[in-house]
Design an enzyme around this catalytic site. Structure first.
Site, PDB file in Angstrom:
ATOM      1  N   GLU A 275       0.843  -1.257   0.091  1.00  0.00           N
ATOM      2  CA  GLU A 275      -0.031   0.149   0.093  1.00  0.00           C
ATOM      3  C   GLU A 275       0.871   1.270   0.043  1.00  0.00           C
ATOM      4  O   GLU A 275       0.471   2.107  -0.770  1.00  0.00           O
ATOM      5  CB  GLU A 275      -0.970  -0.163   1.095  1.00  0.00           C
ATOM      6  CG  GLU A 275      -2.209  -1.013   1.236  1.00  0.00           C
ATOM      7  CD  GLU A 275      -2.875  -1.183  -0.008  1.00  0.00           C
ATOM      8  OE1 GLU A 275      -3.216  -0.121  -0.615  1.00  0.00           O
ATOM      9  OE2 GLU A 275      -3.116  -2.321  -0.559  1.00  0.00           O
ATOM     10  N   ASP A 356       3.750  -4.118  -5.756  1.00  0.00           N
ATOM     11  CA  ASP A 356       4.475  -5.659  -5.334  1.00  0.00           C
ATOM     12  C   ASP A 356       5.898  -5.466  -5.191  1.00  0.00           C
ATOM     13  O   ASP A 356       6.437  -5.998  -4.169  1.00  0.00           O
ATOM     14  CB  ASP A 356       4.030  -6.693  -6.262  1.00  0.00           C
ATOM     15  CG  ASP A 356       2.535  -7.150  -5.805  1.00  0.00           C
ATOM     16  OD1 ASP A 356       1.901  -6.535  -4.874  1.00  0.00           O
ATOM     17  OD2 ASP A 356       2.034  -8.117  -6.465  1.00  0.00           O
TER      18      ASP A 356
HETATM   19 ZN   LIG Z   1      -2.477  -2.685  -4.734  1.00  0.00          ZN
END
Ligand SMILES: [Zn+2]
Length: 412
Positions: A275, A356
């Site tokens: 996030e 990621d």
């Molecule tokens: Zn995301």
């Protein structure tokens, strides 16, 4: 037959066909056995439950889409929009309230026609697979709060747009664009403190090991955390998630209580790092800029069609009006909005990979994120092998398998 009418019917039918085809292909694509990458987290009964959930969700989506499209086509072909206009005019109000009543009635009818399917999803499908925690009282309250918000926030905005269309002449689309942009930025800014708490309770993450681990991570990633909150997602569903909201000082990270409860510390930090990656890579800013551009395109194209008598005639209206023209234009806009949605999803999927990678790089632990993603796919009974058409049409996140492969590649 009026060419606008032919276009609207073709667009609605085409969109229905595409979504139905995607749902059917997606169900047919499911492999009967657990894909090898998930063998350590999915046992065969859980996997079979996932397949059944995928079928039940697809069936419901197709039924809801078919009924919605059918109702809309019936309303168009049987003159429902013109009938509503006559009914609203009969109230004898001045032009602005007449327009607001018309648009309010259309919005209410659209949301009421979807309500039975919302209820079926929540208390039928989601309940059958053990996800639903929403009580009937919460369900009704959510709808009423949503309705109140639409009236309080939506009505002044729509009134502003109608006034501008009436008064601002050929530059009206530019003014409407500016108004809607300011409005949505304002809503995004206040949402975390004023709007989201109407639906969920946000509790600051308590002092302890997890908080210290997150703070250590934030320092290492040079990220100023505005606030870390635990949100009571478990009030409505057992599904798990994490998200980022707000702008500037008001931005906050929200972790679902189910995520905090069921995952190891390293996994939670990895999810949070993902996030943070969205913020650090500028995705929030770029996402807003993209939506501002889309709004501009919408109003520009609308300015070309709004006064077209052919468009009003297609819906059986005696005379063109800005408020009805807005609705008709949005129907005509179906294919553009579909393509813009596809493009936005494609960009969003790329950004998910980027976030990621950010998580893997800054935590130095790609395995923790991979393990969190795998376990989330079990908790949420995610579609492990979605059909490419479904991904293309609907997925704002890459399929889990693609994310796992990218993480494995990164770890090499
Ligand atoms: Zn995301």
């Amino acid at each position: 037959m009026n060419c606008h009418l032919v276009a609207v019917i073709a667009f609605l039918a085409g969109s229905w066909l595409l979504h139905t085809l995607s749902a059917i292909l997606d169900v047919l694509r499911a492999p009967p056995r657990v894909p090898p990458e998930f063998a350590d987290v999915f046992d065969p009964p859980a996997y079979a439950r996932g397949l059944a959930y995928r079928r039940a969700s697809a069936r419901l989506s197709v039924i809801a889409d078919t009924c919605g499209t059918g109702l809309l086509l019936a309303a168009i072909l049987l003159g429902g929009f013109a009938w509503l206009d006559r009914a609203v005019r009969a109230l004898g109000l001045s032009p602005l309230p007449t327009g607001l009543c018309y648009l309010g009635a259309v919005a209410l009818a659209a949301s009421l026609s979807g309500l039975p399917f919302d209820a079926w999803r929540t208390f039928g499908v989601e309940a059958r697979f053990g996800f639903n925690k929403t009580t009937v009282a919460t369900f009704v309250r959510d709808r009423l709060v949503g309705l109140a918000l639409s009236v309080l926030l939506g009505a002044p905005l729509v009134a502003g747009v109608l006034l501008l269309l009436d008064r601002a002449g050929s530059a009206a689309w530019l003014w409407c664009w500016a108004l809607v942009t300011l409005f949505s930025l304002g809503v995004t800014y206040v949402a975390p403190t004023w709007i989201l708490p109407l639906f969920n309770t946000f509790t600051p993450l308590e002092e302890g090991r997890l908080r210290r681990a997150i703070e250590t991570f934030a320092r290492r990633a040079e990220f100023e955390v505005g606030g870390i909150f635990v949100v009571d997602g478990s009030r409505r569903s057992t599904k798990s998630n994490a998200f980022f909201t707000g702008l500037g000082r008001r931005k906050r990270i929200a972790l679902f209580d189910t995520l905090v409860r069921d995952h190891a510390e390293a996994e939670i930090v990895a999810v949070l790092a993902h996030e943070v990656g969205h913020a650090k890579c500028g995705h929030i800013r770029k996402g807003l800029a993209g939506s501002v551009l889309r709004t501009g395109l919408l109003f520009f194209l609308m300015s070309l069609f709004l006064d077209s008598p052919g468009l009003s005639e297609a819906f059986g209206m005696a005379q063109p009006t800005a408020y009805a023209g807005l609705v008709f234009f949005l129907l005509l806009y179906t294919p553009i909005s579909l393509l813009l949605g596809v493009a936005a999803n494609w960009i969003s999927r790329r950004r998910e990979f980027e976030a990621d990678r950010f998580s893997a790089r800054t935590t130095g632990d790609p395995a923790a994120l991979a393990s969190a993603l795998k376990r989330l796919s079990v908790t949420n009974l995610s579609d492990l092998t979605p059909h490419p058409l479904t991904v293309w049409l609907e997925y704002g996140h890459p399929p889990v398998l693609a994310r796992l492969r990218a993480l494995a590649e990164f770890a090499k």
